[in-house]
Structure formats: C-alpha cells, structure tokens
Motif scaffolding. Structure first.
Motif, PDB file in Angstrom:
ATOM      1  N   PHE A 125       0.860  -1.183   0.000  1.00  0.00           N
ATOM      2  CA  PHE A 125       0.000   0.000   0.000  1.00  0.00           C
ATOM      3  C   PHE A 125       0.896   1.233   0.000  1.00  0.00           C
ATOM      4  N   PHE A 126       0.908   1.926  -1.128  1.00  0.00           N
ATOM      5  CA  PHE A 126       1.694   3.160  -1.251  1.00  0.00           C
ATOM      6  C   PHE A 126       0.783   4.216  -1.863  1.00  0.00           C
ATOM      7  N   ILE A 127       0.303   5.111  -1.036  1.00  0.00           N
ATOM      8  CA  ILE A 127      -0.587   6.189  -1.481  1.00  0.00           C
ATOM      9  C   ILE A 127       0.155   7.494  -1.249  1.00  0.00           C
ATOM     10  N   ALA A 128       0.647   8.069  -2.329  1.00  0.00           N
ATOM     11  CA  ALA A 128       1.519   9.242  -2.238  1.00  0.00           C
ATOM     12  C   ALA A 128       0.802  10.430  -1.603  1.00  0.00           C
ATOM     13  N   ARG A 129       1.532  11.177  -0.832  1.00  0.00           N
ATOM     14  CA  ARG A 129       1.007  12.366  -0.167  1.00  0.00           C
ATOM     15  C   ARG A 129       0.495  13.366  -1.202  1.00  0.00           C
ATOM     16  N   GLY A 130      -0.742  13.812  -1.026  1.00  0.00           N
ATOM     17  CA  GLY A 130      -1.322  14.801  -1.926  1.00  0.00           C
ATOM     18  C   GLY A 130      -1.769  14.260  -3.273  1.00  0.00           C
ATOM     19  N   SER A 131      -1.742  12.950  -3.461  1.00  0.00           N
ATOM     20  CA  SER A 131      -2.073  12.355  -4.758  1.00  0.00           C
ATOM     21  C   SER A 131      -3.574  12.235  -4.966  1.00  0.00           C
ATOM     22  N   TRP A 132      -3.949  11.935  -6.209  1.00  0.00           N
ATOM     23  CA  TRP A 132      -5.354  11.684  -6.538  1.00  0.00           C
ATOM     24  C   TRP A 132      -5.865  10.491  -5.751  1.00  0.00           C
ATOM     25  N   ASP A 133      -5.051   9.451  -5.614  1.00  0.00           N
ATOM     26  CA  ASP A 133      -5.452   8.263  -4.867  1.00  0.00           C
ATOM     27  C   ASP A 133      -5.839   8.583  -3.428  1.00  0.00           C
ATOM     28  N   ALA A 134      -5.205   9.587  -2.846  1.00  0.00           N
ATOM     29  CA  ALA A 134      -5.438   9.928  -1.437  1.00  0.00           C
ATOM     30  C   ALA A 134      -6.668  10.813  -1.225  1.00  0.00           C
ATOM     31  N   LYS A 135      -7.263  11.317  -2.293  1.00  0.00           N
ATOM     32  CA  LYS A 135      -8.388  12.244  -2.167  1.00  0.00           C
ATOM     33  C   LYS A 135      -9.688  11.520  -1.815  1.00  0.00           C
ATOM     34  N   VAL A 136     -10.483  12.160  -0.982  1.00  0.00           N
ATOM     35  CA  VAL A 136     -11.820  11.652  -0.663  1.00  0.00           C
ATOM     36  C   VAL A 136     -12.670  11.667  -1.932  1.00  0.00           C
ATOM     37  N   LEU A 137     -13.517  10.649  -2.089  1.00  0.00           N
ATOM     38  CA  LEU A 137     -14.402  10.581  -3.249  1.00  0.00           C
ATOM     39  C   LEU A 137     -15.248  11.841  -3.353  1.00  0.00           C
ATOM     40  N   GLU A 138     -15.368  12.352  -4.539  1.00  0.00           N
ATOM     41  CA  GLU A 138     -16.052  13.625  -4.759  1.00  0.00           C
ATOM     42  C   GLU A 138     -17.496  13.595  -4.281  1.00  0.00           C
ATOM     43  N   ALA A 139     -18.153  12.457  -4.417  1.00  0.00           N
ATOM     44  CA  ALA A 139     -19.575  12.354  -4.031  1.00  0.00           C
ATOM     45  C   ALA A 139     -19.802  12.574  -2.548  1.00  0.00           C
ATOM     46  N   VAL A 140     -18.764  12.366  -1.735  1.00  0.00           N
ATOM     47  CA  VAL A 140     -18.902  12.541  -0.280  1.00  0.00           C
ATOM     48  C   VAL A 140     -17.791  13.453   0.242  1.00  0.00           C
ATOM     49  N   ALA A 141     -17.417  14.423  -0.562  1.00  0.00           N
ATOM     50  CA  ALA A 141     -16.284  15.291  -0.249  1.00  0.00           C
ATOM     51  C   ALA A 141     -16.474  16.005   1.089  1.00  0.00           C
ATOM     52  N   PRO A 142     -15.381  16.182   1.833  1.00  0.00           N
ATOM     53  CA  PRO A 142     -15.476  16.878   3.122  1.00  0.00           C
ATOM     54  C   PRO A 142     -15.804  18.352   2.959  1.00  0.00           C
ATOM     55  N   GLY A 143     -16.450  18.900   3.968  1.00  0.00           N
ATOM     56  CA  GLY A 143     -16.689  20.330   3.999  1.00  0.00           C
ATOM     57  C   GLY A 143     -15.423  21.060   4.418  1.00  0.00           C
ATOM     58  N   ASP A 144     -15.449  22.386   4.371  1.00  0.00           N
ATOM     59  CA  ASP A 144     -14.228  23.150   4.621  1.00  0.00           C
ATOM     60  C   ASP A 144     -13.801  23.148   6.089  1.00  0.00           C
ATOM     61  N   ASP A 145     -14.656  22.636   6.986  1.00  0.00           N
ATOM     62  CA  ASP A 145     -14.282  22.574   8.401  1.00  0.00           C
ATOM     63  C   ASP A 145     -14.279  21.140   8.927  1.00  0.00           C
ATOM     64  N   ASP A 146     -14.355  20.159   8.028  1.00  0.00           N
ATOM     65  CA  ASP A 146     -14.304  18.754   8.437  1.00  0.00           C
ATOM     66  C   ASP A 146     -12.855  18.305   8.578  1.00  0.00           C
ATOM     67  N   ILE A 147     -12.613  17.408   9.515  1.00  0.00           N
ATOM     68  CA  ILE A 147     -11.276  16.881   9.750  1.00  0.00           C
ATOM     69  C   ILE A 147     -11.044  15.665   8.855  1.00  0.00           C
ATOM     70  N   VAL A 148      -9.909  15.679   8.137  1.00  0.00           N
ATOM     71  CA  VAL A 148      -9.482  14.542   7.314  1.00  0.00           C
ATOM     72  C   VAL A 148      -8.153  14.046   7.866  1.00  0.00           C
ATOM     73  N   LEU A 149      -8.121  12.789   8.311  1.00  0.00           N
ATOM     74  CA  LEU A 149      -6.939  12.233   8.961  1.00  0.00           C
ATOM     75  C   LEU A 149      -6.232  11.239   8.041  1.00  0.00           C
ATOM     76  N   PRO A 150      -5.025  11.554   7.584  1.00  0.00           N
ATOM     77  CA  PRO A 150      -4.238  10.554   6.853  1.00  0.00           C
ATOM     78  C   PRO A 150      -3.784   9.459   7.821  1.00  0.00           C
ATOM     79  N   LYS A 151      -3.863   8.218   7.382  1.00  0.00           N
ATOM     80  CA  LYS A 151      -3.414   7.112   8.229  1.00  0.00           C
ATOM     81  C   LYS A 151      -2.546   6.146   7.436  1.00  0.00           C
ATOM     82  N   THR A 152      -1.676   5.461   8.149  1.00  0.00           N
ATOM     83  CA  THR A 152      -0.755   4.528   7.493  1.00  0.00           C
ATOM     84  C   THR A 152      -0.815   3.163   8.172  1.00  0.00           C
ATOM     85  N   SER A 153      -1.993   2.829   8.697  1.00  0.00           N
ATOM     86  CA  SER A 153      -2.252   1.497   9.239  1.00  0.00           C
ATOM     87  C   SER A 153      -3.742   1.227   9.082  1.00  0.00           C
TER      88      SER A 153
END
Length: 208
Positions: free
Chosen positions: A93-121
């Motif tokens: 599992f290699f998901i590059a920082r800031g990549s398209w793969d790491a983005k939340v699906l557009e249909a359920v995109a976060p709001g501007d004040d929602d917390i998005v937590l990158p995880k590596t486990s």
C-alpha cells in the motif's frame, strides 16, 4: 465477588448529535476507481447503488443536526512512504502524499471545516491522533462507515470499543469485495457495537 454493573449502562442509547461523530473510513479514490470496479463488480455495484447514496444521507443528517463529520484516508506522510506500517509495506500500500489516490471521493467530499486524517495502518486509532481529537470535541459515540467492512471498518469498531467509545456500525453504509465477506464481518464484530441501517440512524439523529 462479581461486581454488579450500573443498570443504565447500555449500547441502546439516545443519540446526542453534539456528542456523536460520523466517521467515513477510506472513502477515497484509491479504494474505489475504474480499475477496482473492473476487478470487483459486486463491490462496485454496492458502492454506486447503496453506500455512496447512504453516506450522502448520513452526512447531510449529521451536518443538519450539528454533529461532527470526520474522514480517514490512507496516505503517506513522507515522499518515499518510510512512515507506513510494516503491514502496509508488506501489502504494497503506497498512497503518495497529496495524490489523486489519497483524495476523498467527490460524491462525499469533506466540507471546509471537516477533519481529514491521513493514516498509514488499518486501525485509525493506531496511526492518527483521532482519540485525542474526539475527546477534545466531546465525542463519546463514533458512527463507523466506509471501506472495507472486514478490514479497516472492523479494526476501528473494535478499537473504539476498547478505548471507551460507543461504536455504531451502519450496515448499509459500508462495503467490502463480496457479500459473504461483508456479512461475516458484521457478525464477527457485532458484539462490540450497535448495528443500524442508514434509515434508522437518520431517523434517530433527526429525532434528537
């Protein structure tokens, strides 16, 4: 001598939106994309027809009631991925920082004040500060949704229970690559959480 438990202790609790967080696990491009859809047609159909519409309903209900909406995504912290867990390295599992793969699906995109937590486990409690954040916000109930039911969703439900939260799994707002895997996972961790449908949870949140 066995200690008698407080009779008020129960998983069947009324929802308090301000103390409840909707967590979308790994609802990101890496997990569902055209290549994945081709390899896993059942999963693709579930995501399109069931899970994404239900996640949208849940997001709208939580935001309307003043509840917290939070996301996790699999994403490296470093360019070469040296920060990943051993399991992620072994699993490739290699998901590059800031990549398209790491983005939340557009249909359920976060709001501007929602917390998005990158995880590596697999377990969000193991590789992020989610517990610290939930405590700061005053959350005691964690509604777990997303992907995959028998992997990261399962891990999160069990860890949340062990850390003193009230986990809730929304059975039709998560999915994995086959129906048997999904059902087996729900049955395996049902002792750690409440299991509700989207319709029941939306009604409970709106009623609160």
């Amino acid at each position: 001598m066995q200690r008698p438990e407080d009779a008020s202790l129960t998983r069947e609790r009324a929802f308090e939106p301000k103390r409840t967080c909707l967590l979308l696990i790994d609802a990101q491009n890496y997990v569902w994309n055209p290549e994945v859809a081709q390899r896993h047609p059942y999963f693709d159909a579930q995501v399109r027809a069931v899970v994404l519409p239900n996640l949208r309903r849940l997001i709208d209900a939580f935001r309307g009631a003043g509840g917290e909406v939070m996301y996790t995504v699999m994403e490296n912290y470093t360019k070469d991925g040296r920060d990943r867990s051993l399991d992620y390295k072994l699993s490739r599992f290699f998901i590059a920082r800031g990549s398209w793969d790491a983005k939340v699906l557009e249909a359920v995109a976060p709001g501007d004040d929602d917390i998005v937590l990158p995880k590596t486990s697999s377990g969000v409690f193991n590789s992020t500060n989610i517990e610290y954040l939930l405590r700061n916000i005053g959350i005691d109930t964690l509604v777990v949704t997303g992907f995959l039911t028998d992997q990261c969703v399962d891990h999160t439900v069990r860890d949340a229970a062990d850390r003193g939260f009230y986990p809730v799994c929304v059975s039709d707002a998560c999915a994995t690559h086959s129906a048997p895997r999904h059902e087996n996972a729900l049955n395996a961790f049902k002792g750690y959480c409440r299991t509700l449908t989207t319709a029941r949870l939306v009604a409970a949140i709106n009623g609160a």
